[in-house]
Scaffold this active site. Structure first.
Site, PDB file in Angstrom:
ATOM      1  N   HIS A 175      -2.560  11.117   0.532  1.00 23.63           N
ATOM      2  CA  HIS A 175      -2.057  10.864   1.889  1.00 23.63           C
ATOM      3  C   HIS A 175      -1.449  12.176   2.404  1.00 23.63           C
ATOM      4  O   HIS A 175      -0.258  12.284   2.647  1.00 23.63           O
ATOM      5  CB  HIS A 175      -1.047   9.726   1.874  1.00 23.63           C
ATOM      6  CG  HIS A 175      -0.842   9.063   3.210  1.00 23.63           C
ATOM      7  ND1 HIS A 175      -1.056   7.725   3.433  1.00 23.63           N
ATOM      8  CD2 HIS A 175      -0.454   9.568   4.402  1.00 23.63           C
ATOM      9  CE1 HIS A 175      -0.793   7.426   4.691  1.00 23.63           C
ATOM     10  NE2 HIS A 175      -0.425   8.533   5.303  1.00 23.63           N
ATOM     11  N   GLU A 222      -7.177   8.565   6.063  1.00 23.71           N
ATOM     12  CA  GLU A 222      -7.492   9.184   7.355  1.00 23.71           C
ATOM     13  C   GLU A 222      -7.930  10.647   7.255  1.00 23.71           C
ATOM     14  O   GLU A 222      -7.228  11.544   7.761  1.00 23.71           O
ATOM     15  CB  GLU A 222      -6.282   9.121   8.303  1.00 23.71           C
ATOM     16  CG  GLU A 222      -5.854   7.745   8.716  1.00 23.71           C
ATOM     17  CD  GLU A 222      -4.817   7.768   9.845  1.00 23.71           C
ATOM     18  OE1 GLU A 222      -4.437   8.853  10.306  1.00 23.71           O
ATOM     19  OE2 GLU A 222      -4.416   6.675  10.278  1.00 23.71           O
ATOM     20  N   ASN A 260      -7.487   1.944   9.461  1.00 25.46           N
ATOM     21  CA  ASN A 260      -6.231   2.143  10.184  1.00 25.46           C
ATOM     22  C   ASN A 260      -6.549   2.087  11.666  1.00 25.46           C
ATOM     23  O   ASN A 260      -7.428   2.819  12.148  1.00 25.46           O
ATOM     24  CB  ASN A 260      -5.621   3.510   9.873  1.00 25.46           C
ATOM     25  CG  ASN A 260      -5.006   3.584   8.487  1.00 25.46           C
ATOM     26  OD1 ASN A 260      -5.035   2.617   7.722  1.00 25.46           O
ATOM     27  ND2 ASN A 260      -4.447   4.739   8.152  1.00 25.46           N
ATOM     28  N   ARG A 315       0.857  -1.186   0.000  1.00 19.29           N
ATOM     29  CA  ARG A 315       0.000   0.000   0.000  1.00 19.29           C
ATOM     30  C   ARG A 315       0.892   1.233   0.000  1.00 19.29           C
ATOM     31  O   ARG A 315       1.656   1.447   0.952  1.00 19.29           O
ATOM     32  CB  ARG A 315      -0.933  -0.021   1.227  1.00 19.29           C
ATOM     33  CG  ARG A 315      -1.831   1.173   1.268  1.00 19.29           C
ATOM     34  CD  ARG A 315      -2.834   1.189   2.414  1.00 19.29           C
ATOM     35  NE  ARG A 315      -3.352   2.536   2.472  1.00 19.29           N
ATOM     36  CZ  ARG A 315      -3.296   3.343   3.530  1.00 19.29           C
ATOM     37  NH1 ARG A 315      -2.820   2.911   4.679  1.00 19.29           N
ATOM     38  NH2 ARG A 315      -3.735   4.573   3.455  1.00 19.29           N
ATOM     39  N   TYR A 367      -4.588   1.601  15.659  1.00 19.77           N
ATOM     40  CA  TYR A 367      -3.345   1.452  16.412  1.00 19.77           C
ATOM     41  C   TYR A 367      -3.548   1.215  17.906  1.00 19.77           C
ATOM     42  O   TYR A 367      -2.773   0.512  18.528  1.00 19.77           O
ATOM     43  CB  TYR A 367      -2.491   2.716  16.257  1.00 19.77           C
ATOM     44  CG  TYR A 367      -1.847   2.886  14.896  1.00 19.77           C
ATOM     45  CD1 TYR A 367      -2.561   3.393  13.806  1.00 19.77           C
ATOM     46  CD2 TYR A 367      -0.522   2.536  14.700  1.00 19.77           C
ATOM     47  CE1 TYR A 367      -1.975   3.543  12.572  1.00 19.77           C
ATOM     48  CE2 TYR A 367       0.084   2.688  13.453  1.00 19.77           C
ATOM     49  CZ  TYR A 367      -0.647   3.197  12.396  1.00 19.77           C
ATOM     50  OH  TYR A 367      -0.060   3.343  11.165  1.00 19.77           O
ATOM     51  N   GLU A 403      -3.618  -0.206   8.049  1.00 14.35           N
ATOM     52  CA  GLU A 403      -2.449   0.182   8.856  1.00 14.35           C
ATOM     53  C   GLU A 403      -2.610  -0.303  10.280  1.00 14.35           C
ATOM     54  O   GLU A 403      -3.717  -0.255  10.843  1.00 14.35           O
ATOM     55  CB  GLU A 403      -2.274   1.698   8.937  1.00 14.35           C
ATOM     56  CG  GLU A 403      -1.606   2.339   7.769  1.00 14.35           C
ATOM     57  CD  GLU A 403      -1.455   3.839   7.945  1.00 14.35           C
ATOM     58  OE1 GLU A 403      -1.139   4.301   9.069  1.00 14.35           O
ATOM     59  OE2 GLU A 403      -1.663   4.555   6.955  1.00 14.35           O
TER      60      GLU A 403
HETATM   61  C1  NOJ Z   1      -1.382   6.890  10.197  1.00 20.30           C
HETATM   62  C2  NOJ Z   1      -0.910   7.642   9.005  1.00 20.30           C
HETATM   63  O1  NOJ Z   1      -1.620   7.215   7.876  1.00 20.30           O
HETATM   64  C3  NOJ Z   1       0.583   7.530   8.763  1.00 20.30           C
HETATM   65  O2  NOJ Z   1       0.942   8.498   7.834  1.00 20.30           O
HETATM   66  C4  NOJ Z   1       1.321   7.676  10.072  1.00 20.30           C
HETATM   67  O3  NOJ Z   1       2.710   7.692   9.884  1.00 20.30           O
HETATM   68  C5  NOJ Z   1       0.915   6.545  10.988  1.00 20.30           C
HETATM   69  N1  NOJ Z   1      -0.488   6.673  11.262  1.00 20.30           N
HETATM   70  C6  NOJ Z   1       1.661   6.505  12.322  1.00 20.30           C
HETATM   71  O4  NOJ Z   1       1.388   7.659  13.034  1.00 20.30           O
END
Ligand code: NOJ
Length: 497
Positions: free
Chosen positions: A142, A187, A328, A97, A330, A399
């Site tokens: 992006h 995002e 995405n 990606r 985390y 992500e």
């Molecule tokens: C999401 C973002 O898409 C990416 O650009 C960023 O580096 C990562 N999160 C980590 O923060």
């Protein structure tokens, strides 16, 4: 590439004593890695590329970036793409990606001037990926809008709908024979909610009234939908691809069992994920956001709600414009209800409209980024919430990743994070029936992490930023991920799928 095979053994001995899943991933499950043009390419002004918002921001306000750095060179992938693709091949990913830098192919943002060198660069990269059996999964945006378009208001200006649509159509024409999987935006939450208001602002870093945050969402949703319909009407039949958008949210866990905090959880999820996902998957803004912003606007003496109103035609046009859910994810936050609590933040503001306080639990393992702690059960809850809120969509995890200071090639914490998050993902698939179709690690290389510069590293591969050659060296997590992709299994031996 300097392969250190010895670290592989070390990687496999870390942490899966405790609860790491021994189920195989489904046979058709896809693994990938993710990058973004501004964060890895460099070559910021080479071969006719135009200036982007982030070029301007890092050059104009180095004081806002940790270490005063920028991505003028970063991983130098503009020149080192051949080596990059060798590494991807060695890693064994099914897909890569990556994003196109809009101003590399359209230096002023508009289609009257196409930069052939930029077009050639991406065609070469996509072809090399395909020749090596790696599917290019391409994001059109992006965060690096051409500066010219940012200067007329960027994503707060409705004109951007057509400029983005023109760019998208051109990209489908130029690359659609090679690229069969597109994402319009990465995002929008990050560049709408963290760029126009609040203390830690990404580019353009303005401190505007809350209207700007909603206007950005409104414009982006319309631009996304227009690009989707262009693909659907003009290209899909011939090119046989698919198209979606990448949305982000941290899971929100209520800070207590109280009904108020459960309401806080709903508000936080709806203002973060729902503002984007609801119009696309269900139609219109979430009702709770419509009601809350109208109420707050009235209380604050405004003649109308600061949340723009969609017409029925717009609602119908935006609804259904994603072939799957790009996620995405985390980490997790604790939320408590704080509506009408004046110290949430200053108001009128997006934060005050949302009306929640967000914290974390200090016992959750902490990464090198303040916002990122390892909370794998939150990932499973997030996947379930999306499944239930948006009609059981196919979900591609676009992500997920872990940050450290990048000083060591041995990164057991990243390995643990991957093991734990992928265990949670397998539980969501097998125990909860969520349709997760693939997973992508952020990121293959250490790279430029926006406001954090080079202080936080997310790579499976170490990059020596002090060497002109930007030497790449796989970390122990690289070998662990390589093994997962090869065996579809997190431990030495898995039960059959
Ligand atoms: C999401 C973002 O898409 C990416 O650009 C960023 O580096 C990562 N999160 C980590 O923060």
């Amino acid at each position: 590439m300097n392969m250190k095979c010895s670290v592989i053994l070390l990687a496999f001995t870390v942490s899966y004593a405790s609860g790491i899943s021994n189920r195989s991933f489904p046979a058709d499950f896809k693994f990938g890695v993710t990058t973004a043009a501004y964060q890895i390419e460099g070559g910021w002004n080479e071969d006719g590329k135009g200036e982007s918002l982030w070029d301007w921001y890092t050059h104009t306000y180095p004081d806002r970036i940790q270490g005063g750095t920028n991505a003028d060179v970063t991983c130098d992938s503009y020149h080192k793409y051949k080596e990059d693709i060798e590494i991807l091949k060695d890693l064994g990913v099914n897909f890569y990606r990556l994003s196109i830098a809009w101003s590399r192919i359209l230096p002023e943002g508009t289609v009257n001037h196409v930069n052939q060198a930029g077009v050639d660069y991406y065609r070469t990269v996509f072809q090399l990926l395909i020749d090596n059996g790696i599917v290019p999964v391409v994001t059109l945006y992006h965060w690096d809008v051409p500066l010219t378009l940012s200067e007329i208001g960027g994503w707060t200006n409705p004109l951007l709908v057509d400029y983005f649509a023109d760019y998208a159509r051109l990209a489908f024409e130029l690359f659609g024979d090679q690229v069969k999987q597109w994402h319009t935006f990465n995002e929008p939450q990050s560049f709408c909610m963290l760029s126009y208001q609040g203390p830690l602002r990404k580019a353009p870093g303005y401190d505007l009234p809350a209207e700007a945050v909603y206007q950005c969402n409104y414009v982006v949703l319309k631009a996304h939908a227009k690009a989707y319909h262009i693909y659907d009407d003009e290209f899909r039949q011939k090119q046989q691809g698919n198209i979606s958008i990448v949305l982000v949210a941290h899971w929100k866990e209520p800070a207590s069992d109280s009904d108020a905090d459960k309401e806080g959880q709903n508000l936080a999820l709806q203002f973060e994920m729902g503002l984007l996902a609801n119009p696309i998957f269900n139609g219109n803004w979430p009702q709770v956001a419509i009601d809350r912003v109208a109420e707050r606007s009235k209380l604050e003496g405004y003649p109308r709600s600061r949340l723009p109103e969609f017409t029925q035609e717009e609602i119908d046009y935006i609804k259904g414009t994603a072939d799957y859910f790009g996620l995405n994810h985390y980490t997790t936050e604790l939320v408590s209800f704080a509506y009408n609590v004046t110290n949430v933040t200053e108001y009128p503001s997006f934060d005050a409209d949302r009306g929640v306080l967000r914290t974390t639990d200090p016992s959750w393992p902490q990464s090198n980024m303040t916002w990122l702690r390892s909370v794998p059960w939150g990932f499973r809850k997030m996947l379930n919430w999306i499944d239930q809120s948006y009609g059981h969509p196919a979900i591609l995890v676009t992500e997920n990743g872990w940050a450290d200071d990048g000083t060591s090639r041995e990164d057991p914490q990243r390995i643990s994070y991957i093991q734990d998050y992928l265990t949670a993902l397998l539980e969501a698939i097998y125990d909860d029936g969520v349709n997760v179709i693939g997973y992508s690690q952020w990121s293959i290389y250490d790279n430029f992490e926006w406001l954090s510069g080079y202080m936080a590293k997310f790579g499976l591969v170490y990059v020596d930023f002090s060497s002109p050659n930007r030497t790449r060296t796989p970390k122990s997590s690289y070998y662990y991920y390589q093994k997962i992709i090869k065996t579809k299994c997190l431990v030495d031996t898995c039960d059959a799928a």
